[in-house]
Enzyme design. Structure first.
Site, PDB file in Angstrom:
ATOM      1  NE  ARG A 164      -4.141   0.282   0.502  1.00 38.62           N
ATOM      2  CZ  ARG A 164      -4.451   0.012  -0.693  1.00 38.62           C
ATOM      3  NH1 ARG A 164      -4.612   0.129  -1.667  1.00 38.62           N
ATOM      4  NH2 ARG A 164      -5.316  -1.339   0.257  1.00 38.62           N
ATOM      5  NE  ARG A 182      -2.642  -4.248  -7.438  1.00 37.63           N
ATOM      6  CZ  ARG A 182      -3.070  -3.423  -6.923  1.00 37.63           C
ATOM      7  NH1 ARG A 182      -3.139  -2.553  -6.482  1.00 37.63           N
ATOM      8  NH2 ARG A 182      -4.642  -4.060  -6.504  1.00 37.63           N
ATOM      9  CG  HIS A 213      -3.515   3.110  -8.042  1.00 36.97           C
ATOM     10  ND1 HIS A 213      -2.688   3.583  -7.242  1.00 36.97           N
ATOM     11  CD2 HIS A 213      -4.219   2.364  -7.833  1.00 36.97           C
ATOM     12  CE1 HIS A 213      -3.806   3.306  -5.818  1.00 36.97           C
ATOM     13  NE2 HIS A 213      -4.560   2.707  -7.115  1.00 36.97           N
ATOM     14  CG  ASP A 218     -12.350   4.958  -6.829  1.00 38.44           C
ATOM     15  OD1 ASP A 218     -11.908   5.422  -7.610  1.00 38.44           O
ATOM     16  OD2 ASP A 218     -12.595   4.068  -6.560  1.00 38.44           O
ATOM     17  CD  GLU A 278      -4.942   5.044  -9.853  1.00 37.95           C
ATOM     18  OE1 GLU A 278      -5.046   4.413 -10.197  1.00 37.95           O
ATOM     19  OE2 GLU A 278      -5.244   5.051  -8.313  1.00 37.95           O
TER      20      GLU A 278
END
Ligand code: BG6
Length: 301
Positions: free
Chosen positions: A74, A100, A170, A214, A273
């Site tokens: 994270r 990732r 990201h 978001d 991002e």
């Protein structure tokens, strides 16, 4: 000789680049040059720290990140590839793709004549990749660490069929308090609002934060700026090969549920991002290459 010793022998640069072990047996590259310090994991080719000399850290990393092989960390600059968000048809496949979560091959680490340090990674073409992605692709990440941080993700279709490619850098940026910052560069852009019932809206003015956010901004230009009133420098993001910009902050409840955010951690970060997502997914024809790249730097106001 263990893996770290082998990596050091092959790629170490005395006084500038060394390898360390993180929990979970994950290797991290530590760079300390005249221009900046940075940390980059082999898993995900993920930058987890970057600070130009004499400046504040640009990148946020949760102090409650879990370091487990095969799980994404994270914070930093996770690389979402070859799809963004949930997989279009198979909910069993991981959100934001698998790149990732796997260890990348470090191909090259070098100091450039101007003291920047460059790292090049290839995504391994192994059975695990083929099980999740049937399109032969060659994928390279290049990370250049200097007064700016540059991350470039190049995908080449080496098969005989075209494919849709969703992707994102990201990046988690460190901010003093997300409630006080604003993001410039998205005024007038259409976006998909993913909080609650999905809706299409249009941005008016700078983006500010008062709740969970978001959004996938569509057909965006190449540059965004994060203004943080606690500092006299703003953070400039310049992207190429990116048509979407995702802006994300989980806010209180979602951050708590995620389990890897420290208390109030959501206040100290924002994700901006550089992406190709939703309507902006790229169609890559056989033989074609697409390069998504972003550069992050502090500029005076
Ligand atoms: C953002 C998405 O890019 O990533 C959000 O728009 C998502 O919907 C967030 O919650 C974090 O994703 P993850 O898989 O790293 O928890």
């Amino acid at each position: 000789m263990n893996d770290l010793e082998q990596l050091t022998r092959r790629f170490g640069i005395p006084g500038v680049l060394r390898f360390e072990q993180l929990p979970g047996n994950l290797a991290v590259i530590r760079v300390e040059s005249a221009l900046a310090t940075a940390s980059v994991m082999l898993q995900g080719a993920q930058v987890i720290g970057y600070q130009p000399r004499g400046e504040r850290p640009l990148i946020w990393l949760s102090s409650r990140s879990r370091y487990v092989a095969g799980k994404s960390v994270r914070g930093g600059v996770p690389i979402c590839w070859p799809w963004f968000g949930p997989h279009a048809t198979d909910p069993a496949l991981p959100a934001h793709g698998f790149a990732r979560m796997v260890e990348w091959h470090l191909r090259q680490a070098l100091t450039l004549p101007d003291d920047r340090v460059r790292l090049e990674f290839d995504l391994p073409q192994d059975a695990a990749m083929r099980a999740q992605w049937r399109y032969p692709s060659s994928v390279r990440v290049t990370i250049t660490i200097g007064r700016e941080l540059e991350v470039s993700l190049a995908t080449k279709n080496v098969g005989s069929e075209g494919f849709p490619l969703g992707q994102a850098l990201h990046t988690y940026f460190q901010v003093s308090d997300v409630r006080c910052i604003s993001i410039r560069g998205l005024d007038g852009c259409a976006y998909l609002d993913k909080v609650g019932i999905s809706a299409r809206r249009r941005q008016q003015g700078p983006v500010t934060f008062t709740q969970e956010t978001d959004r996938i901004y569509l057909d965006t230009g190449g540059a965004c700026e994060i203004l943080d009133p606690s500092t006299d420098r703003s953070l400039l993001i310049t992207a190429t090969g990116s048509r979407s910009t995702v802006v994300w902050n989980p806010w209180i409840e979602k951050a708590e549920k995620m389990g890897d955010f420290e208390v109030d951690g959501y206040l100290r970060m924002v994700c901006v991002e550089s992406a190709n997502a939703a309507d902006d997914t790229v169609n890559l024809a056989p033989g074609q290459e697409h390069v998504l790249a972003a550069q992050y730097r502090l500029v005076g106001r």
